[in-house]
Design an enzyme around this catalytic site. Structure first.
Site, mmCIF file in Angstrom:
data_model
loop_
_atom_site.group_PDB
_atom_site.id
_atom_site.type_symbol
_atom_site.label_atom_id
_atom_site.label_comp_id
_atom_site.label_asym_id
_atom_site.label_seq_id
_atom_site.Cartn_x
_atom_site.Cartn_y
_atom_site.Cartn_z
ATOM 1 N N ASP A 139 0.824 -1.211 0.000
ATOM 2 C CA ASP A 139 0.000 0.000 0.000
ATOM 3 C C ASP A 139 0.859 1.261 0.000
ATOM 4 O OD1 ASP A 139 -2.192 -1.614 0.027
ATOM 5 O OD2 ASP A 139 -2.700 -1.281 2.133
ATOM 6 N N THR A 161 3.837 1.717 -1.215
ATOM 7 C CA THR A 161 4.423 1.936 -2.536
ATOM 8 C C THR A 161 3.375 2.483 -3.501
ATOM 9 O OG1 THR A 161 5.956 0.109 -2.136
ATOM 10 C CG2 THR A 161 5.678 0.843 -4.420
ATOM 11 N N TYR A 162 2.164 1.908 -3.436
ATOM 12 C CA TYR A 162 1.060 2.408 -4.280
ATOM 13 C C TYR A 162 0.823 3.892 -4.003
ATOM 14 C CZ TYR A 162 -3.647 2.982 -6.201
ATOM 15 O OH TYR A 162 -4.734 3.432 -6.914
ATOM 16 N N SER A 193 -36.800 -4.054 -13.762
ATOM 17 C CA SER A 193 -36.766 -4.737 -12.479
ATOM 18 C C SER A 193 -36.825 -6.241 -12.705
ATOM 19 C CB SER A 193 -37.932 -4.278 -11.606
ATOM 20 O OG SER A 193 -39.165 -4.584 -12.241
ATOM 21 N N ILE A 194 -36.772 -7.018 -11.623
ATOM 22 C CA ILE A 194 -36.798 -8.469 -11.704
ATOM 23 C C ILE A 194 -38.024 -8.984 -10.970
ATOM 24 C CG2 ILE A 194 -35.579 -10.595 -11.084
ATOM 25 C CD1 ILE A 194 -32.981 -9.051 -11.221
ATOM 26 N N GLU A 222 -26.833 -16.043 -9.124
ATOM 27 C CA GLU A 222 -25.990 -15.014 -8.525
ATOM 28 C C GLU A 222 -26.616 -14.519 -7.229
ATOM 29 O OE1 GLU A 222 -25.256 -13.203 -13.021
ATOM 30 O OE2 GLU A 222 -26.159 -11.966 -11.444
ATOM 31 N N LYS A 248 -28.239 -11.860 -4.843
ATOM 32 C CA LYS A 248 -29.008 -10.633 -5.096
ATOM 33 C C LYS A 248 -28.517 -9.579 -4.115
ATOM 34 C CE LYS A 248 -33.700 -8.803 -5.575
ATOM 35 N NZ LYS A 248 -33.469 -7.614 -4.732
ATOM 36 N N ASP A 250 -27.893 -6.254 -2.040
ATOM 37 C CA ASP A 250 -28.788 -5.236 -1.486
ATOM 38 C C ASP A 250 -28.066 -3.891 -1.495
ATOM 39 O OD1 ASP A 250 -31.047 -4.155 -0.418
ATOM 40 O OD2 ASP A 250 -30.690 -4.843 1.628
ATOM 41 N N ARG A 278 -30.096 3.889 -11.519
ATOM 42 C CA ARG A 278 -31.187 3.216 -12.219
ATOM 43 C C ARG A 278 -32.384 4.151 -12.414
ATOM 44 N NH1 ARG A 278 -35.866 0.473 -10.912
ATOM 45 N NH2 ARG A 278 -36.515 -1.030 -12.499
ATOM 46 N N GLU A 332 -23.750 -3.284 -9.249
ATOM 47 C CA GLU A 332 -24.388 -2.962 -7.974
ATOM 48 C C GLU A 332 -23.362 -2.300 -7.075
ATOM 49 O OE1 GLU A 332 -28.143 -3.601 -5.661
ATOM 50 O OE2 GLU A 332 -27.568 -3.836 -7.762
ATOM 51 N N TYR A 385 -20.055 -6.168 -10.827
ATOM 52 C CA TYR A 385 -20.681 -6.043 -12.149
ATOM 53 C C TYR A 385 -21.333 -7.378 -12.487
ATOM 54 C CZ TYR A 385 -17.684 -1.977 -12.185
ATOM 55 O OH TYR A 385 -17.069 -0.799 -11.850
ATOM 56 N N LYS A 409 -30.955 -16.567 -13.659
ATOM 57 C CA LYS A 409 -31.031 -16.028 -15.013
ATOM 58 C C LYS A 409 -30.832 -17.132 -16.046
ATOM 59 C CE LYS A 409 -28.761 -11.694 -13.614
ATOM 60 N NZ LYS A 409 -27.564 -10.853 -13.843
ATOM 61 N N LYS A 456 -36.269 -14.562 -3.139
ATOM 62 C CA LYS A 456 -35.934 -13.737 -1.980
ATOM 63 C C LYS A 456 -35.739 -14.578 -0.720
ATOM 64 C CE LYS A 456 -35.940 -9.813 -1.708
ATOM 65 N NZ LYS A 456 -37.002 -8.784 -1.657
ATOM 66 N N CYS A 500 -13.473 8.923 26.921
ATOM 67 C CA CYS A 500 -14.465 9.243 25.894
ATOM 68 C C CYS A 500 -13.896 8.939 24.508
ATOM 69 C CB CYS A 500 -14.838 10.728 25.982
ATOM 70 S SG CYS A 500 -15.876 11.319 24.616
ATOM 71 N N CYS A 512 -13.316 12.670 22.629
ATOM 72 C CA CYS A 512 -12.338 13.672 23.067
ATOM 73 C C CYS A 512 -11.241 13.116 23.963
ATOM 74 C CB CYS A 512 -13.051 14.823 23.780
ATOM 75 S SG CYS A 512 -13.751 14.370 25.386
ATOM 76 N N CYS A 557 -18.967 11.448 30.012
ATOM 77 C CA CYS A 557 -17.716 12.044 29.563
ATOM 78 C C CYS A 557 -17.520 13.342 30.336
ATOM 79 C CB CYS A 557 -17.764 12.335 28.061
ATOM 80 S SG CYS A 557 -16.503 13.496 27.482
ATOM 81 N N CYS A 609 -15.694 18.775 24.413
ATOM 82 C CA CYS A 609 -15.847 17.527 23.658
ATOM 83 C C CYS A 609 -16.634 17.833 22.394
ATOM 84 C CB CYS A 609 -16.590 16.491 24.509
ATOM 85 S SG CYS A 609 -17.002 14.968 23.640
#
Length: 694
Positions: A61, A63-64, A109-110, A138, A140, A142, A161, A197, A248, A312, A336, A427, A430, A443, A449
């Site tokens: 990370d 290096t990225y 929609s489905i 697949e 579904k 949410d 959508r 999604e 995807y 599908k 569902k 706390c 703070c 606190c 705070c």
């Protein structure tokens, strides 16, 4: 093919073991800068693909981050910015509004059901119309469904959508999501529109909610709400800070189409498009039902929320033959899951800091249905109750709603931890020490705070405080987040240009708020005492204290040095007196009060109590009055025996509306059949009651 193959390493030094000891920018020519920018963009895109799609990062990370920073510096120094650059993922200037655009193809929609026989009916219909087929199954998700359009491999637009035919263009926000490639990889189609999604991973959702609770903000009900609220932010920088991701799952349109859905999904990772690893191809509808049952068992172990599975038809020709209705595709069906009901695991515990410093432990839950409402958090009340119920992170608990409103943990159903949750010693906001008062934890940071500060500003401006219309929870949060309010006193330093620079503020709203604040510089003493938010001191007690001491200086001196004097006041016993004393001897609170007093001069109280001409009547005031402030008007009617409250109810006798009145109070008055008086009608009423206005 992906970019990062062995042959490409020699051509691009930033793919494997990249150097990070870059030459100074001033030593580069423009040609050299352009060459380095292109190599860095190419490498960073591949690192993104490896990280988000393959889950096999090539570099650390740190290096990225160094490569990313170098690219950003080069683009700024040599004016080489480009819409497709990975640096665009950090956000940009806020937008005024979203443009509505039409989808490449309708996002229908489905058809769905939670009943197994409905799924079999779907399978029977497919078999009758096109014969035996294989299905792609697949999860579904949410989340929020979106269209992503790529032209010549470049992200052209991302659209919500919406109504299925058109949606909001949120491209600038989508560019900030790490798993949305700005440029496709490999041998991609010239034109590709895919459906994905957008979602918030469960662990990231809980962490984000924990932060919101500890900051004193309202948490999101579930990951889907958090995602929807984020993707439609007008400021891309806010979206960039929130942990969104994308799966995807379908091709809407393309210049080159595959014969089957499975082939499309297999090619997605080559393009840099992330596909869920739980997708399966099955032979028939019974296998699809079995897949759904397995996913239901695995549901709690997934890192994202799903509410069922999607089945599908795999073959594209069969899909074309099955067609679609006006609302949904006839080649897909969603099976569902039943809603989680009442019993759910505790994922984490956050401490909510109240206005008075009280710490309330809040259980963060896997979202669960309780009485038809999705619940993702529940009160644990206090440390004593936690110990009694032996509740801790990892336990599965039963959740109920008190009075059908406030969710709370009723009992532990299955113990998944050892012991019970232990209250923190400091706390979480703070870092001030936590003190116990019986079963309650507090606190000790006071108004120093940040969480108490935000809530204190809200209370200062509320109906029980100085009644500053236009300054509610949302606007206070916005002003604090914009660093315009670091204390209550900062309200009096606000300028119109600062407000106009914020989302949602116009000339009228900014002017009205500043007028409200300006009108509060000489508040009635009782209103000011109440507005300070002293624990256990509400409007009624504040009025008694104001009448007893007459001036704020006298009240404060007694509170600091002679708290026993307070006990002789109506509504003030030894506990309230001690609480008032502790409030004023706190250095943090004293500093805040002193800073407010640099802008505010509370009025002295006329000891003359007037008469009882208005006894039994209740008034509410809204808008600006010409003859006196709203606070003075409240004081006036109270002096003559009436009650003055901050909100309209069935017990209200009159709403007095001055200039620029609040719409909510007027609507409430109409709903409750409460008479609305303008200012002249109010003065006439007082004169009719024999009150001498001088």
């Amino acid at each position: 093919m992906p970019v990062a193959d062995e042959d490409a390493d020699e051509d691009n030094p930033y793919l494997r073991e990249p150097p990070t000891d870059f030459a100074p920018l001033e030593d580069l020519s423009e040609v050299e800068a352009r060459e380095q920018v292109e190599l860095l963009r190419e490498a960073i895109r591949e690192h993104d693909r490896r990280y988000y799609v393959e889950s096999e990062p090539l570099i650390a990370d740190r290096t990225y981050d160094a490569l990313f920073a170098r690219l950003r510096d080069l683009e700024e120094e040599f004016d080489l910015s480009h819409p497709d650059s990975p640096t665009r993922s950090v956000g940009g200037e806020p937008m005024e509004e979203f443009e509505t655009v039409e989808h490449v193809e309708p996002m229908l929609s489905i058809d769905q059901s939670g009943e197994v026989e409905d799924v079999r009916d779907f399978g029977n219909r497919v078999q009758r119309e096109v014969g035996d087929v294989e299905y792609v199954c697949e999860p579904k998700f949410d989340g929020v469904s979106m269209e992503f359009v790529y032209e010549a491999g470049s992200l052209e637009r991302a659209v919500t959508r919406g109504d299925g035919r058109e949606g909001d263009d949120v491209t600038r926000n989508a560019r900030t999501i790490g798993s949305v490639p700005q440029q496709l990889h490999g041998d991609h189609p010239e034109f590709l529109a895919v459906r994905g999604e957008v979602y918030m991973p469960k662990d990231a959702f809980q962490a984000h909610n924990r932060e919101r609770i500890e900051r004193g903000e309202e948490p999101f009900a579930n990951p889907r709400n958090a995602t929807a609220g984020t993707i439609r932010q007008l400021d891309p920088a806010i979206v960039a800070e929130r942990p969104l991701a994308v799966f995807y799952f379908d091709v809407l349109a393309a210049s080159e189409l595959e014969d089957t859905h499975r082939d499309e999904l297999e090619r997605f990772p080559e393009f840099g498009l992330r596909v869920n690893d739980r997708v399966e191809v099955v032979d028939d509808i019974e296998d699809a039902i079995e897949y759904r049952d397995r996913m239901l068992e695995a549901r709690d172990d997934l890192g994202y929320e799903i509410d069922g599975v999607v089945i599908k038809v795999d073959d594209r020709d069969a899909r074309e033959e099955l067609g679609q209705t006006a609302r949904h595709d006839r080649w897909a069906f969603a099976y569902k899951f039943p809603a989680r009901a009442e019993v759910t695991p505790i994922v984490d515990v956050a401490l909510q800091v109240g206005r008075t410093g009280r710490l309330t432990p809040v259980a963060l839950l896997e979202p669960v249905d309780v009485g038809g409402v999705t619940v993702s958090r529940a009160s644990l009340h206090n440390p004593e109750e936690i110990a009694e119920k032996n509740v801790n992170v990892g336990d599965t608990v039963r959740v109920q709603r008190a009075g059908d409103v406030i969710p709370y943990v009723e009992e532990v159903v299955k113990k998944g931890s050892e012991g019970h949750y232990e209250m923190l010693d400091a706390c979480p906001v703070c870092g001030s020490p936590v003190e116990r008062d019986g079963p309650i934890a507090f606190c000790t940071g006071g108004l120093g705070c940040d969480a108490q500060l935000r809530r204190s500003i809200e209370y200062y401006a509320s109906d029980d405080g100085l009644d500053l219309e236009g300054l509610g929870e949302k606007s206070v949060r916005q002003l604090v987040d914009a660093d315009l309010l670091e204390s209550v006193a900062d309200l009096y330093e606000l300028e119109q240009d600062e407000l106009l620079a914020l989302e949602g503020w116009g000339g009228t709203s900014a002017e009205n708020l500043l007028k409200e604040i300006e009108g509060s510089r000489e508040p009635p003493l009782s209103d000011f005492i109440s507005a300070l938010g002293i624990p256990l001191v509400g409007p009624t007690t504040a009025r008694e204290l104001a009448r007893e001491f007459g001036t704020f200086d006298a009240f404060r001196e007694a509170a600091e040095t002679e708290p026993e004097r307070l006990e002789g006041v109506d509504d003030v016993g030894d506990t309230v007196a001690e609480t008032i004393h502790e409030f004023f001897v706190s250095e943090a609170n004293a500093a805040v009060v002193d800073s407010v007093l640099e802008h505010v001069s509370p009025q002295e109280v006329d000891i003359d109590t007037g008469g009882d001409e208005l006894a039994g009547l209740t008034f509410v005031f809204t808008g600006s009055l010409e003859e006196m402030t709203r606070g003075d008007a409240r004081e006036l009617v109270e002096t003559h025996g009436a009650n003055a409250t901050g909100s309209v109810s069935g017990n209200t006798d009159y709403l007095v509306a001055g200039d620029n009145p609040g719409a909510t109070k007027q609507e409430d008055a109409r709903d409750e059949d409460v008479p609305i008086l303008d200012e002249s009608e109010f003065w006439t009423l007082l004169e009719d009651e024999g009150i001498d206005l001088g």
